[in-house]
Write a protein that holds these residues in place. Sequence first.
Motif, PDB file in Angstrom:
ATOM      1  N   HIS A   2      -8.891 -14.218  35.539  1.00 35.07           N
ATOM      2  CA  HIS A   2      -9.981 -15.472  35.498  1.00 35.07           C
ATOM      3  C   HIS A   2     -10.995 -14.098  35.403  1.00 35.07           C
ATOM      4  CE1 HIS A   2     -11.159 -13.237  39.488  1.00 35.07           C
ATOM      5  NE2 HIS A   2     -10.679 -14.111  40.201  1.00 35.07           N
ATOM      6  N   ALA A   3     -12.365 -14.350  34.370  1.00 37.28           N
ATOM      7  CA  ALA A   3     -14.110 -13.899  34.850  1.00 37.28           C
ATOM      8  C   ALA A   3     -14.139 -13.679  35.466  1.00 37.28           C
ATOM      9  CB  ALA A   3     -14.075 -14.286  33.390  1.00 37.28           C
ATOM     10  N   GLY A   9     -12.389 -10.373  32.667  1.00 38.66           N
ATOM     11  CA  GLY A   9     -10.902 -10.496  33.418  1.00 38.66           C
ATOM     12  C   GLY A   9     -10.210  -9.515  32.125  1.00 38.66           C
ATOM     13  N   SER A  10     -10.500  -9.076  31.016  1.00 36.51           N
ATOM     14  CA  SER A  10      -9.759  -8.491  30.043  1.00 36.51           C
ATOM     15  C   SER A  10      -9.675  -6.901  30.048  1.00 36.51           C
ATOM     16  CB  SER A  10     -10.880  -8.681  28.444  1.00 36.51           C
ATOM     17  OG  SER A  10     -11.234 -10.095  28.213  1.00 36.51           O
ATOM     18  N   TYR A  16      -6.679  -5.432  29.739  1.00 36.50           N
ATOM     19  CA  TYR A  16      -5.901  -4.391  28.610  1.00 36.50           C
ATOM     20  C   TYR A  16      -5.167  -3.192  29.605  1.00 36.50           C
ATOM     21  CZ  TYR A  16      -9.376  -5.979  25.429  1.00 36.50           C
ATOM     22  OH  TYR A  16     -10.015  -6.986  24.529  1.00 36.50           O
ATOM     23  N   THR A  17      -5.932  -3.806  31.044  1.00 37.66           N
ATOM     24  CA  THR A  17      -5.234  -1.858  31.640  1.00 37.66           C
ATOM     25  C   THR A  17      -3.014  -2.561  32.612  1.00 37.66           C
ATOM     26  OG1 THR A  17      -7.130  -1.552  32.565  1.00 37.66           O
ATOM     27  CG2 THR A  17      -5.056  -0.364  34.074  1.00 37.66           C
ATOM     28  N   PHE A  18      -3.381  -3.916  32.619  1.00 32.60           N
ATOM     29  CA  PHE A  18      -2.120  -3.986  32.606  1.00 32.60           C
ATOM     30  C   PHE A  18      -1.168  -4.303  31.498  1.00 32.60           C
ATOM     31  CE2 PHE A  18       1.164  -7.392  32.679  1.00 32.60           C
ATOM     32  CZ  PHE A  18       1.774  -7.759  33.918  1.00 32.60           C
ATOM     33  N   GLY A  33     -14.007 -10.778  25.395  1.00 36.28           N
ATOM     34  CA  GLY A  33     -13.360  -9.305  26.462  1.00 36.28           C
ATOM     35  C   GLY A  33     -14.366  -8.496  26.389  1.00 36.28           C
ATOM     36  N   VAL A  34     -14.800  -7.499  27.564  1.00 34.57           N
ATOM     37  CA  VAL A  34     -15.130  -6.768  27.803  1.00 34.57           C
ATOM     38  C   VAL A  34     -14.835  -5.774  27.540  1.00 34.57           C
ATOM     39  CG1 VAL A  34     -16.431  -5.421  29.041  1.00 34.57           C
ATOM     40  CG2 VAL A  34     -17.006  -7.803  29.639  1.00 34.57           C
ATOM     41  N   SER A  35     -15.438  -4.320  26.272  1.00 31.00           N
ATOM     42  CA  SER A  35     -13.889  -3.239  25.850  1.00 31.00           C
ATOM     43  C   SER A  35     -14.685  -1.892  26.307  1.00 31.00           C
ATOM     44  CB  SER A  35     -13.120  -3.970  24.753  1.00 31.00           C
ATOM     45  OG  SER A  35     -14.409  -3.920  24.063  1.00 31.00           O
TER      46      SER A  35
END
Length: 374
Positions: free
Chosen positions: A109-110, A178-179, A183-185, A201-203
């Motif tokens: 989730h966000a 939540g991105s 990404y890390t997962f 997504g925030v990157s």
Amino acid sequence: MRTPIRYVQRTVSSAARLFSSAFGYGTAATGAVRRPRTLKIVSVVLAVLVGLPAVGVTGLLLWDGGIDTDPRRELLHGVRIDLRTATTRLGPIEYDLYGAEGPVLLSVHAGLGGADQGRLFAGWLQQDGFRILSPSRPGYLGTPLESGRTNEEQADLLAALLDELGIDRVGVLAVSAGSPVGYTFAARHPDRIWGLISVGGVSKPQPAKPASSLRRTFLNAVGQKLALLTARLSFETIVAGTLDETSTFTEEQQAERTSYIMSTPRVWALFEAMFDTTFPYQERWAGTDNDAVQARRGDLPLGRIAAPALLIHGTQDGDVPFDHGEFAAARIPRAERHWMERDDHLGFWLSPAADRAQAAARAFLRRHAPDGRG
């Protein structure tokens, strides 16, 4: 002289902006406001309190806000949750698991969200043969912040949840704030993921000022109840205020989108459900604050993601700018992309083009799911 209702409408317009930006690392999550409106928000709240009779203020304080916190409730027609807590080797984590068979989709989730928001954001997939696993990230609802503060700790917590539930591999749907965890997962647990979708997504690193104490003043019980009350008086105010923050629309575009949302019952109902999954604030704020801390770190392991990835982003996203999507696409090996032209941060769910974007995401998941079906 303005009436109290006009004051309330202006207050909730500001509340809508906080609600909308909370989905990413924009204004609400970081305190890095795009325009100096925090003082305005608080001044309007104070004006409401001064303008209302004492009995009205007392009544507002006693009112429960009408917030439904039942762990087993219907979020939207046909979309229900049944919240449970798993005790993993890394700490407790709250989750909802929909479906009895099929590939598992992990919905991350966000900001200002929780398992309920994750379940709602993945609701478009519930008739496609997937099980939907929606956890509350640390600091949200029933998952304590101590279960994992950093993106790495949260990614490992998700892997521990899969172990506890006996789930081998998952697809990941990560949204907005939540991105980074999604990404890390994918980078840390490549053997546990068969596909990754990031929506808005925030990157990139997000420098921010410390959270404002004035913003805290607004996001207290009274401000929260004023937002809920005015949503009942003029929901269009909430919609328009949200679009003001989630998009870079022109006035004409914003008017068209507001009209579309308000005149399309299924979209209106979904927007209302999204709004509801940000309350109560106090059960979601520790996680939102922590997301802001992690956002300042940046340095996501995008180049180490080996799983198939699909990036979806609106080109007129006013909350998490479009260049976050471009940044991730340039660094994740072989990443596919679906850019939503002239669309905003919530367009994947609320836009006239939502069906096309969801069809692209559905096709991606079906292509990569372990058994080849969805």
